[in-house]
Design a protein around this motif. Structure first.
Motif, PDB file in Angstrom:
ATOM      1  N   ALA A   1       0.824  -1.211   0.000  1.00 49.57           N
ATOM      2  CA  ALA A   1       0.000   0.000   0.000  1.00 49.57           C
ATOM      3  C   ALA A   1       0.856   1.258   0.000  1.00 49.57           C
ATOM      4  N   PRO A   2       0.297   2.374  -0.500  1.00 43.91           N
ATOM      5  CA  PRO A   2       0.997   3.660  -0.366  1.00 43.91           C
ATOM      6  C   PRO A   2       1.216   3.978   1.103  1.00 43.91           C
ATOM      7  N   THR A   3       2.197   4.818   1.407  1.00 47.94           N
ATOM      8  CA  THR A   3       2.480   5.155   2.809  1.00 47.94           C
ATOM      9  C   THR A   3       1.496   6.217   3.290  1.00 47.94           C
ATOM     10  N   ASP A   4       0.249   5.817   3.300  1.00 50.51           N
ATOM     11  CA  ASP A   4      -0.860   6.652   3.747  1.00 50.51           C
ATOM     12  C   ASP A   4      -1.470   5.957   4.964  1.00 50.51           C
ATOM     13  N   GLU A   5      -1.594   6.674   6.076  1.00 53.16           N
ATOM     14  CA  GLU A   5      -2.050   6.061   7.330  1.00 53.16           C
ATOM     15  C   GLU A   5      -3.388   5.348   7.170  1.00 53.16           C
ATOM     16  N   ILE A   6      -4.335   5.989   6.506  1.00 56.54           N
ATOM     17  CA  ILE A   6      -5.681   5.419   6.413  1.00 56.54           C
ATOM     18  C   ILE A   6      -5.685   4.181   5.525  1.00 56.54           C
ATOM     19  N   ILE A   7      -4.991   4.238   4.397  1.00 54.88           N
ATOM     20  CA  ILE A   7      -4.984   3.074   3.503  1.00 54.88           C
ATOM     21  C   ILE A   7      -4.242   1.907   4.154  1.00 54.88           C
ATOM     22  N   ARG A   8      -3.135   2.182   4.826  1.00 54.63           N
ATOM     23  CA  ARG A   8      -2.405   1.083   5.478  1.00 54.63           C
ATOM     24  C   ARG A   8      -3.187   0.503   6.656  1.00 54.63           C
ATOM     25  N   LEU A   9      -3.891   1.339   7.383  1.00 54.46           N
ATOM     26  CA  LEU A   9      -4.748   0.829   8.454  1.00 54.46           C
ATOM     27  C   LEU A   9      -5.875  -0.017   7.864  1.00 54.46           C
ATOM     28  N   THR A  10      -6.411   0.431   6.738  1.00 52.93           N
ATOM     29  CA  THR A  10      -7.440  -0.355   6.043  1.00 52.93           C
ATOM     30  C   THR A  10      -6.897  -1.724   5.656  1.00 52.93           C
ATOM     31  N   MET A  11      -5.684  -1.761   5.125  1.00 54.57           N
ATOM     32  CA  MET A  11      -5.112  -3.047   4.702  1.00 54.57           C
ATOM     33  C   MET A  11      -4.865  -3.961   5.899  1.00 54.57           C
ATOM     34  N   LEU A  12      -4.492  -3.382   7.039  1.00 52.20           N
ATOM     35  CA  LEU A  12      -4.273  -4.208   8.235  1.00 52.20           C
ATOM     36  C   LEU A  12      -5.566  -4.894   8.662  1.00 52.20           C
ATOM     37  N   LEU A  13      -6.704  -4.233   8.437  1.00 51.70           N
ATOM     38  CA  LEU A  13      -7.980  -4.759   8.923  1.00 51.70           C
ATOM     39  C   LEU A  13      -8.873  -5.302   7.813  1.00 51.70           C
ATOM     40  N   HIS A  14      -8.463  -5.191   6.537  1.00 56.36           N
ATOM     41  CA  HIS A  14      -9.416  -5.429   5.448  1.00 56.36           C
ATOM     42  C   HIS A  14      -9.938  -6.866   5.375  1.00 56.36           C
ATOM     43  N   ASP A  15      -9.123  -7.839   5.788  1.00 61.07           N
ATOM     44  CA  ASP A  15      -9.557  -9.237   5.743  1.00 61.07           C
ATOM     45  C   ASP A  15      -9.753  -9.840   7.126  1.00 61.07           C
ATOM     46  N   ILE A  16      -9.994  -8.975   8.109  1.00 60.07           N
ATOM     47  CA  ILE A  16     -10.159  -9.437   9.490  1.00 60.07           C
ATOM     48  C   ILE A  16     -11.389 -10.323   9.636  1.00 60.07           C
ATOM     49  N   GLY A  17     -12.326 -10.246   8.696  1.00 59.04           N
ATOM     50  CA  GLY A  17     -13.538 -11.064   8.751  1.00 59.04           C
ATOM     51  C   GLY A  17     -13.409 -12.432   8.111  1.00 59.04           C
ATOM     52  N   LYS A  18     -12.297 -12.695   7.427  1.00 59.69           N
ATOM     53  CA  LYS A  18     -12.178 -13.948   6.673  1.00 59.69           C
ATOM     54  C   LYS A  18     -12.284 -15.220   7.527  1.00 59.69           C
ATOM     55  N   PRO A  19     -11.555 -15.321   8.638  1.00 58.69           N
ATOM     56  CA  PRO A  19     -11.632 -16.588   9.397  1.00 58.69           C
ATOM     57  C   PRO A  19     -13.049 -16.962   9.812  1.00 58.69           C
ATOM     58  N   SER A  20     -13.897 -15.987  10.112  1.00 59.89           N
ATOM     59  CA  SER A  20     -15.235 -16.291  10.613  1.00 59.89           C
ATOM     60  C   SER A  20     -16.212 -16.698   9.517  1.00 59.89           C
ATOM     61  N   VAL A  21     -15.849 -16.482   8.236  1.00 60.25           N
ATOM     62  CA  VAL A  21     -16.770 -16.866   7.147  1.00 60.25           C
ATOM     63  C   VAL A  21     -16.186 -17.972   6.257  1.00 60.25           C
ATOM     64  N   LYS A  22     -15.047 -18.493   6.636  1.00 63.06           N
ATOM     65  CA  LYS A  22     -14.357 -19.461   5.785  1.00 63.06           C
ATOM     66  C   LYS A  22     -15.173 -20.743   5.603  1.00 63.06           C
ATOM     67  N   THR A  23     -15.256 -21.166   4.348  1.00 62.95           N
ATOM     68  CA  THR A  23     -15.846 -22.465   4.024  1.00 62.95           C
ATOM     69  C   THR A  23     -14.914 -23.184   3.057  1.00 62.95           C
ATOM     70  N   THR A  24     -15.020 -24.499   3.008  1.00 58.57           N
ATOM     71  CA  THR A  24     -14.201 -25.299   2.100  1.00 58.57           C
ATOM     72  C   THR A  24     -15.125 -26.188   1.277  1.00 58.57           C
ATOM     73  N   ASP A  25     -14.980 -26.139  -0.062  1.00 59.88           N
ATOM     74  CA  ASP A  25     -15.882 -26.923  -0.914  1.00 59.88           C
ATOM     75  C   ASP A  25     -15.404 -28.367  -1.041  1.00 59.88           C
ATOM     76  N   GLU A  26     -16.141 -29.155  -1.837  1.00 62.43           N
ATOM     77  CA  GLU A  26     -15.845 -30.587  -1.966  1.00 62.43           C
ATOM     78  C   GLU A  26     -14.503 -30.855  -2.647  1.00 62.43           C
ATOM     79  N   LYS A  27     -13.959 -29.840  -3.309  1.00 65.92           N
ATOM     80  CA  LYS A  27     -12.650 -29.998  -3.950  1.00 65.92           C
ATOM     81  C   LYS A  27     -11.506 -29.533  -3.051  1.00 65.92           C
TER      82      LYS A  27
END
Length: 439
Positions: free
Chosen positions: A257-283
C-alpha cells in the motif's frame, strides 16, 4: 550537530545563568541519522521556576506545560521548545507513568531513565555529544536497545513496547535480543495502556518501510492490541488466487500500500472477517464469501476501542465494506462509484484494491492491476473535466423542482433519479433537457 539558532539561544541563556542545558532525545538521534530536524527538546539542571524566570527576563513567552514533571514550553519566534528539568522517576505502579518525579542535578541520571539508547543522548555546543549508553554505536549498527534493564524499562511504561516496534518499522532497525525477549515477556502489559496512546504508535508503525517485517516478527504483540486479528494468524487460504495465509496476505497488502495512514490501516484490517466466514468446498478449495461486510463490522469494534477520529472510522470501515465490490474489474463503473461514495473514497478504494491484489498470487493479478490503474486515470479525467457525479453538480436544483410542483421528500428522490440518469449517460446534464424529462 548543528542546532537551530532558537535552540542555541535557549541553551546559551540557561548556561549563562549557571545551569547545564542540552538538546536531548529524538532530535539528537535524527541529526546523527542525517534526518530533518523536527521538534527540539531541551533538558536542563535548572528547576522549572528558574527556567520561567530566565525566559521572562528575556521577554520569551512561557507556557506552563507540566510543572509537576518539570516541563515548561518556551515560544521563540512562534516555535515551541519544551524545556524539562533533569529528573529521575519514582515508582511505577500502573505500567504507564511514575507515581512521582524527583529533580536531579546530573544529566546521567536523567538519560538513564529513558527508553532506548538511541534516544538517550544529549548535546550542546560546548560539551559536544553526551552518549553514556552507546547510542551512537547502536545507531551505526541499526539496533534498538533498551537503556539498562530491558525488562524494567517495559514494566515501567509498557507503551515503550509499541515505541520499539514503531522505531524498528520506521528506521528499519533490528531490535536487540535482550530487548526483544523482554518485549514478548511483557507484551501483556499493553492491556494497561490507553488505547489512544497505542493507536498513535500503531499509525506511525504502519507507514514505516519495515512495517511488514515488524508485523510478522511481532504478530503476538499485535494480537494483544488487536485480538480480533489472532484467528487470521494461521488461517490457511487454499485457493488458487492466494499464496499466503490470511495474516500473511494482510501484511503483504500493508507492504504493497501507499504510505498513507488510512490506507495502510485499512489493509491491516481489510480481511479481518475472513476466518469467521471461511468455508471449504468438496474440492478442498477455501472460500470467504461476504468477508468484507463482516470485516467492516469487526473493524468498527477495533476502531471504536482505539477511539479514532470520525474521519478515520468512516473512511476505513467504508473501504473495508466495499473492497470486494471492485473485484470484477470489467464491471466497474467509475462514475457510479463516484456517485455512491464520493471522489476521495473512490480514489482510496481503487488504491486499496491494488494493494490487495499485489498480495495475491502474482500469476493471477496482472490484468486486474492494470485495469484498476486505468480506472484511476479515468477517475482523474472525470474530475478534471468537471463531469457530474453528485447532486450539487446537476444543472438543476431543488428550487427548479419546486417550480415544477414537486414537494417534500419527492424533491430529493427525483434529484437522485436524475443524477443516476446523468451518471449512466442516459440524460444530458443540461437544464432544459432535465426540465423536459421532469415534465
Amino acid at each position: 550537530m548543528k542546532l537551530s539558532a532558537n535552540a542555541e539561544k535557549l541553551i546559551n541563556l540557561l548556561s549563562e545563568n549557571g545551569y547545564k542545558a542540552y538538546a536531548v532525545g529524538g532530535c539528537v538521534r535524527d541529526d546523527l541519522l542525517g534526518m530533518p530536524e523536527k521538534d527540539i527538546d531541551i533538558t536542563t539542571s535548572a528547576k522549572p521556576e528558574s527556567v520561567e524566570e530566565i525566559l521572562k527576563q528575556n521577554k520569551i513567552k512561557v507556557i506552563e506545560t507540566g510543572l509537576k514533571h518539570g516541563t515548561v514550553t518556551a515560544v521563540l519566534y512562534g516555535e515551541p521548545y519544551e524545556i524539562t528539568t533533569f529528573r529521575k522517576d519514582g515508582e511505577y505502579k500502573d505500567n504507564r507513568r511514575p507515581e512521582s518525579v524527583d529533580f536531579v542535578d546530573d544529566v546521567k541520571e536523567d538519560l538513564s531513565r529513558r527508553d532506548f539508547t538511541i534516544n538517550a543522548m544529549a548535546y550542546n555546543h560546548n560539551e559536544g555529544l553526551i552518549d553514556l549508553f552507546g547510542g551512537k554505536t547502536d545507531l551505526e549498527h541499526r539496533i534498538i536497545r533498551a537503556v539498562g534493564n530491558a525488562d524494567l524499562r517495559f514494566k515501567e511504561d509498557a507503551l515503550r513496547i509499541m515505541r520499539a516496534l514503531r522505531f524498528s518499522a520506521t528506521l528499519c532497525f533490528a531490535i536487540e535480543e535482550n530487548t526483544k525477549k523482554a518485549i514478548f515477556e511483557n507484551m501483556h502489559l499493553l492491556e494497561n495502556i490507553a488505547y489512544e496512546r497505542i493507536f498513535t504508535e500503531l499509525k506511525k508503525l504502519l507507514v514505516g518501510d519495515n512495517a511488514m517485517q515488524v508485523l510478522d516478527e511481532y504478530r503476538e504483540v499485535i494480537g494483544v492490541i488487536i485480538p480480533e486479528l489472532k484467528p487470521a494468524f494461521d488461517c490457511v487460504q487454499n485457493n488458487p488466487w492466494h499464496i499466503y495465509n490470511v495474516y500473511g496476505h494482510i501484511i503483504h497488502a500493508v507492504d504493497s500500500a501507499p504510505t498513507d495512514e488510512i490506507i495502510r490501516l485499512t489493509m491491516l484490517l481489510h480481511d479481518i472477517g475472513k476466518p469467521s466466514v471461511k468455508t471449504t468446498d468438496e474440492k478442498g478449495i477455501d472460500h470467504f464469501k461476504f468477508h468484507a461486510p463482516v470485516g467492516a463490522d469487526i473493524a468498527k469494534k477495533v476502531l471504536k476501542r482505539f477511539k479514532v477520529s470520525n474521519e478515520i472510522y468512516d473512511k476505513v470501515t467504508t473501504l473495508i465494506r466495499y473492497h470486494q465490490g471492485v473485484e470484477n474489474v470489467d464491471d466497474i463503473r467509475v462514475k457510479r462509484w463516484l456517485a455512491k461514495i464520493g471522489e476521495d473514497y473512490t480514489r482510496a478504494l481503487f488504491k486499496v484494491r491494488i494493494s490487495d491484489l499485489l498480495a495475491h498470487n502474482p500469476e493471477k493479478i496482472g490484468y486486474e492491476v492494470e485495469k484498476i490503474n486505468e480506472l484511476l486515470q479515468e477517475l482523474e479525467a472525470i474530475v478534471a473535466a468537471g463531469e457530474a457525479f453528485k447532486i450539487s453538480d446537476l444543472a438543476v436544483n431543488g428550487n427548479d423542482l419546486i417550480a415544477l410542483g414537486y414537494t417534500g421528500k419527492t424533491i430529493g428522490e427525483k434529484l437522485k433519479e436524475i443524477l443516476m440518469l446523468v451518471v449512466d449517460n442516459k440524460l444530458a446534464n443540461d437544464k432544459d433537457k432535465i426540465i423536459a424529462y421532469l415534465k
